[in-house]
Design an enzyme around this catalytic site. Structure first.
Site, short mmCIF file in Angstrom:
data_model
loop_
_atom_site.label_atom_id
_atom_site.label_comp_id
_atom_site.label_asym_id
_atom_site.label_seq_id
_atom_site.Cartn_x
_atom_site.Cartn_y
_atom_site.Cartn_z
N ASP A 47 -9.86 26.00 -25.96
CA ASP A 47 -10.28 24.77 -25.29
C ASP A 47 -11.41 24.10 -26.05
O ASP A 47 -11.45 22.88 -26.18
CB ASP A 47 -10.76 25.07 -23.87
CG ASP A 47 -9.58 25.36 -22.95
OD1 ASP A 47 -8.43 25.28 -23.43
OD2 ASP A 47 -9.82 25.67 -21.77
N TYR A 50 -10.09 22.34 -29.04
CA TYR A 50 -9.38 21.14 -28.59
C TYR A 50 -10.39 20.04 -28.24
O TYR A 50 -10.26 18.89 -28.66
CB TYR A 50 -8.50 21.47 -27.38
CG TYR A 50 -7.77 20.26 -26.82
CD1 TYR A 50 -8.33 19.52 -25.79
CD2 TYR A 50 -6.55 19.86 -27.35
CE1 TYR A 50 -7.68 18.40 -25.29
CE2 TYR A 50 -5.91 18.73 -26.86
CZ TYR A 50 -6.46 18.01 -25.83
OH TYR A 50 -5.83 16.90 -25.35
N GLU A 130 -16.09 9.39 8.61
CA GLU A 130 -16.22 8.63 7.35
C GLU A 130 -15.67 7.21 7.50
O GLU A 130 -14.76 7.01 8.28
CB GLU A 130 -15.35 9.31 6.26
CG GLU A 130 -15.59 10.77 6.11
CD GLU A 130 -14.46 11.49 5.36
OE1 GLU A 130 -13.52 10.82 4.90
OE2 GLU A 130 -14.55 12.72 5.26
N LYS A 132 -13.28 4.21 6.76
CA LYS A 132 -11.91 4.15 6.26
C LYS A 132 -11.82 2.98 5.29
O LYS A 132 -11.86 1.82 5.68
CB LYS A 132 -10.92 3.97 7.41
CG LYS A 132 -9.47 4.05 6.97
CD LYS A 132 -8.55 4.14 8.18
CE LYS A 132 -7.10 4.35 7.77
NZ LYS A 132 -6.55 3.23 7.03
N LYS A 306 -12.41 13.82 10.92
CA LYS A 306 -11.65 14.99 10.46
C LYS A 306 -12.33 16.25 10.95
O LYS A 306 -13.55 16.38 10.81
CB LYS A 306 -11.62 15.01 8.93
CG LYS A 306 -11.01 13.77 8.31
CD LYS A 306 -11.27 13.73 6.82
CE LYS A 306 -10.71 12.43 6.23
NZ LYS A 306 -11.10 12.26 4.84
N LYS A 330 -9.59 2.62 14.37
CA LYS A 330 -9.57 1.30 13.77
C LYS A 330 -10.58 0.36 14.40
O LYS A 330 -10.93 0.49 15.57
CB LYS A 330 -8.16 0.69 13.92
CG LYS A 330 -7.08 1.39 13.15
CD LYS A 330 -7.37 1.38 11.67
CE LYS A 330 -6.19 1.49 10.76
NZ LYS A 330 -5.11 0.60 10.88
N CYS A 424 -1.55 -38.18 -4.58
CA CYS A 424 -2.87 -37.56 -4.49
C CYS A 424 -3.69 -38.31 -3.43
O CYS A 424 -3.61 -39.54 -3.33
CB CYS A 424 -3.57 -37.67 -5.85
SG CYS A 424 -5.22 -36.97 -5.87
N CYS A 426 -6.59 -39.05 -3.58
CA CYS A 426 -7.66 -39.83 -4.20
C CYS A 426 -7.36 -41.32 -4.04
O CYS A 426 -6.23 -41.69 -3.80
CB CYS A 426 -7.83 -39.44 -5.68
SG CYS A 426 -6.51 -40.05 -6.75
N CYS A 454 -8.66 -40.16 -12.00
CA CYS A 454 -8.80 -39.65 -10.63
C CYS A 454 -10.27 -39.36 -10.32
O CYS A 454 -10.89 -38.49 -10.93
CB CYS A 454 -7.98 -38.38 -10.45
SG CYS A 454 -8.24 -37.58 -8.86
S1 IVH Z 1 -7.94 11.04 4.85
C1 IVH Z 1 -3.77 13.40 5.55
N1 IVH Z 1 -10.07 9.55 4.63
O1 IVH Z 1 -6.09 5.71 5.06
C2 IVH Z 1 -4.39 12.06 5.36
N2 IVH Z 1 -7.95 8.49 4.39
O2 IVH Z 1 -3.91 5.85 7.13
C3 IVH Z 1 -5.61 12.12 4.51
N3 IVH Z 1 -8.10 6.11 3.87
O3 IVH Z 1 -3.47 6.92 3.11
C4 IVH Z 1 -6.28 10.81 4.44
N4 IVH Z 1 -10.29 5.98 3.83
O4 IVH Z 1 -5.30 5.58 1.94
C5 IVH Z 1 -8.73 9.57 4.60
N5 IVH Z 1 -12.09 8.38 4.40
C6 IVH Z 1 -10.73 8.40 4.38
C7 IVH Z 1 -9.96 7.25 4.13
C8 IVH Z 1 -8.57 7.33 4.15
C9 IVH Z 1 -9.14 5.30 3.67
C10 IVH Z 1 -6.68 5.66 3.80
C11 IVH Z 1 -5.82 6.49 2.91
C12 IVH Z 1 -4.69 6.99 3.77
C13 IVH Z 1 -4.74 6.06 4.91
C14 IVH Z 1 -4.22 6.76 6.15
#
Ligand code: IVH
Length: 705
Positions: A47, A50, A130, A132, A306, A330, A424, A426, A454
């Site tokens: 490695d 490389y 988190e 989204k 999560k 959402k 136009c 104008c 114009c």
């Molecule tokens: S977790 C098993 N975390 O939302 C699914 N997704 O509707 C794991 N997304 O396809 C996804 N922010 O493109 C996760 N903090 C976040 C996210 C996130 C955006 C998007 C992602 C996913 C979609 C699911």
């Protein structure tokens, strides 16, 4: 003459020719090692060996950037020979998330998890909460810490190979950092564009008279799915890691621990992620992020919760295509419905007509909206929006709101389909024409055919002329331009500089409402201060189509002086092939820009505008060309007869690229470019050990081939 082994020479000692040969040798060798390693799992070097080859390859490119073509291994991996994206089967499918829209949905989600895991009421249950990110999800496969490939989500099972494009993202390391790197680590996350970068990109589109992008998400997706990775490289894409696919070993036992590990690996993670320990804490997080949303520099469409413990995630498993251990909460869409009162046609600097929806003011995501974009005539026809309709509008990020569709039930009787104007708006009412692109196809935009007559186009140009990236004149903004133009005091850019001399004769500015002796004095001082202007600002200020700030800078650097640029532009407009080829050789300049320059300078009217303006200002010389050309700072001697250009032309080109040219060979000479019939200079070069190039090799070196 002793031949030196270029594979032993330090990179810094290579001549351009030697570097090219060494780069090619390394290229072939690395491809062979990659094949042995990835395809046969049978490497023949360590490695470290490389890595050393790879480093040398990269260093040569850094010294001679022209060697970094699209074929370069530093850019290109895995693009199918057809030019389409190759497919990549995800080792672990990329799934989606269930949605929660209300507080009750969230409470139920938490209760279900407790029930499923049979947790007692006092058993702690933590979630990683988190933002989204509203981008597109990507899976990055690292093997032994090296980025091997990158794939889009696709249908969740098979995605597209966008490795070459992903490698242009600064946020995505080619090599993971840290000590605990599993042999296989698939990192997943979101590619996105910041709102600021999106707006700046649209500014550039606007300056170039090009179609605007709709929102950051679509722009990010479009930018990533480019066949030409160089285009992706020019778009500011970012990345947040938040998940993973196949992992040969798990570096942590919790999701939050995994996020920390991703960060240690050198991958960006979202700084707002937080551990929450109850439904109440999750809802508070949702609220908090909802408030911060408008101030964030990227679009989010909700938050994700999560289960933090990975062993629990495993037990919870999946229901169809979504995990039972996560949910997306959402935000209410930033949408609203309102009445479409009118459709106004705005005329841009280049005469493009843009339809704008004039709306009954309505609040969307915290702002009052009264205008929305309808993009173009085709979009109006597609939506079949009619004046008097109730329309749904959406505000994505900071972007101009858009009309999404029509609430048909509310359509008033007798509403007529909208007919795009044939003339136009104008005062000249000149006919509009559908744009034809360079391929001869019909575009989506209509333009006013009034061109220089114009008044709308004229004021738009004047506004660009005084704008920040151009002459940037304090006290002369859009409002003042409109006013001075209406009065007939400023009809074209040169008039700005004669304003002071005409004051007191044609008009008395001090007597105009809003002005007094001080503000008039300041305005004239600001104008005087701009009689001295940089070449790049000057070129940009001309408002030539497709010549935005970046292009103007490239032209300014390429030609150095107004005289040189002007001569070249006039020659190109005149159909001079040599001038065209020279211009084409400039970095970042291609046919679109050259055609636009030619069209501009072909017009007598424009030449007049430019001539009158140049009498008023002093245009400075541009900075010396960027050092990053392969021949910057080098001394070149041309000898013998060249076939593709005259010697004069060759010298001019070399000088534009930052090289010095000389008539005689000495120890200081870096290259001798020798054509047929070269005599004593060639002999002298050979004696002195100076690199001798053919005309073709020279053209290749400077990237003109
Ligand atoms: S977790 C098993 N975390 O939302 C699914 N997704 O509707 C794991 N997304 O396809 C996804 N922010 O493109 C996760 N903090 C976040 C996210 C996130 C955006 C998007 C992602 C996913 C979609 C699911």
């Amino acid at each position: 003459m002793a031949s030196r082994d270029i594979s032993k020479l330090p990179v810094g000692d290579h001549s351009a020719k030697q570097a090219k040969a060494e780069h090619a040798r390394l290229h072939a060798e690395l491809i062979e090692h990659d094949r042995r390693y990835y395809q046969h799992d049978a490497p023949t070097i360590t490695d470290a060996e490389y890595d050393a080859l790879r480093r040398r390859y990269g260093e040569i490119e850094q010294r001679f950037p022209d060697l970094r073509t699209l074929e370069s291994l530093t850019l290109k991996v895995g693009v199918a020979p057809t030019g389409r994206f190759a497919k990549i089967r995800h080792a672990v499918p990329m799934l989606s998330l269930d949605n929660a829209f209300s507080d009750e949905d969230v409470t139920r989600f938490v209760e279900r998890i407790r029930r499923f895991l049979k947790l007692s009421a006092d058993e702690p249950l933590a979630f990683s909460a988190e933002p989204k990110i509203d981008g597109l999800s990507i899976s990055l496969r690292y093997e032994n810490g090296t980025l091997i490939n990158a794939a889009t989500r696709g249908d969740g099972t098979v995605g597209e190979d966008v490795t070459a494009n992903i490698k242009t993202l600064k946020d995505v390391p080619q090599q993971l950092k840290g000590k605990t790197i599993p042999a296989v680590a698939e990192v997943r996350g979101e590619v996105y564009m910041t709102k600021a970068d999106f707006l700046a990109l649209n500014e550039r589109q606007k300056a170039a008279g090009k179609e605007l992008y709709i929102n950051p998400r679509n722009t990010a997706a479009g930018s990533l799915r480019q066949k030409d990775a160089a285009i992706t490289a020019s778009r500011p894409l970012r990345f947040f890691a938040y998940s993973w696919g196949q992992m040969s070993a798990m570096p942590a036992e919790t999701h939050s621990g995994m996020l920390k590990w991703l960060e240690r690996c050198g991958l960006p993670t979202n700084p707002l992620s937080k551990l929450c320990r109850s439904a109440e804490e999750l809802l508070a997080f949702h609220h908090e992020i909802g408030l911060a949303r408008a101030q964030l520099d990227y679009d989010i469409d909700g938050v994700v919760y999560k289960v933090d413990r990975l062993d629990w995630q495993e037990r919870l498993g999946f229901v169809s295509r979504s995990p039972r251990w996560a949910i997306a909460h959402k935000f209410p869409a930033e949408q609203a419905t309102t009445l479409l009162k009118d459709i106004e046609i705005q005329v841009g600097r280049t005469g493009a007509l843009t339809p704008v929806a004039k709306l009954e003011p309505v609040g969307v995501g915290g702002v009052i909206v009264q205008n929305a974009s309808l993009h173009n005539a085709d979009e109006i026809a597609r939506l079949d929006v009619r004046i008097g309709d109730t329309v749904t509008i959406q505000r994505a990020g900071d972007v101009i709101p858009q009309v999404l569709g029509v609430v048909l039930e509310k359509r008033p009787k007798g509403a007529k389909p909208y007919v795009f104007p044939k003339t136009c708006p104008c005062p000249l009412h000149t006919p509009v024409v559908r744009e034809i692109n360079s391929a001869g196809e019909e575009g989506v935009r209509f333009r006013c055919s009034g061109e220089f007559a114009c008044p709308f186009q004229k004021t738009e140009h004047l506004k660009l002329f005084v704008s920040r990236g151009a002459f940037d004149i304090d006290g002369l903004g859009e409002k003042q331009i409109d006013y001075f133009f209406e009065q007939g005091w400023i009809k074209e850019p040169a008039d700005i500089f004669t304003l002071e001399a005409r004051n007191g004769k044609q008009f008395r500015l001090e007597e105009v409402e809003g002005y007094g002796p001080t503000s008039v004095g300041n305005l004239f001082a600001a104008i005087r201060g701009r009689r001295e202007i940089s070449l790049e600002r000057f070129i940009y200020a001309l408002g030539i189509r497709h010549v935005g700030e970046t292009t103007a800078r490239a032209l300014a650097r390429g030609y150095g002086t107004w005289q040189a640029f002007h001569d070249a532009a006039l020659a190109v407009a005149d159909g001079d092939d040599e001038a065209r080829t020279e211009m084409d050789a400039l970095d970042q300049i291609g046919d679109t820009v050259i055609d636009a320059l030619a069209a501009y300078f072909k017009e007598k009217h424009n030449r007049g505008v430019v001539e009158r303006l140049t009498k008023q200002v002093h245009i400075q010389e541009a900075e010396k060309p960027a050092r990053d050309t392969a021949v910057a700072g080098k001394t070149v001697v041309f000898t013998g007869s060249l076939e593709k250009m005259t010697r004069e032309e060759a010298k001019a080109m070399a000088e534009r690229l930052g090289a010095k040219t000389s008539g005689s060979v000495s120890k200081k000479t870096d290259y001798v470019v020798a054509g047929p019939g070269a005599g004593s200079k060639l002999d002298k070069a050979r004696e002195a050990g100076v690199a001798v190039l053919t005309e073709d090799e020279w053209l290749e070196l400077v990237g003109k081939k």
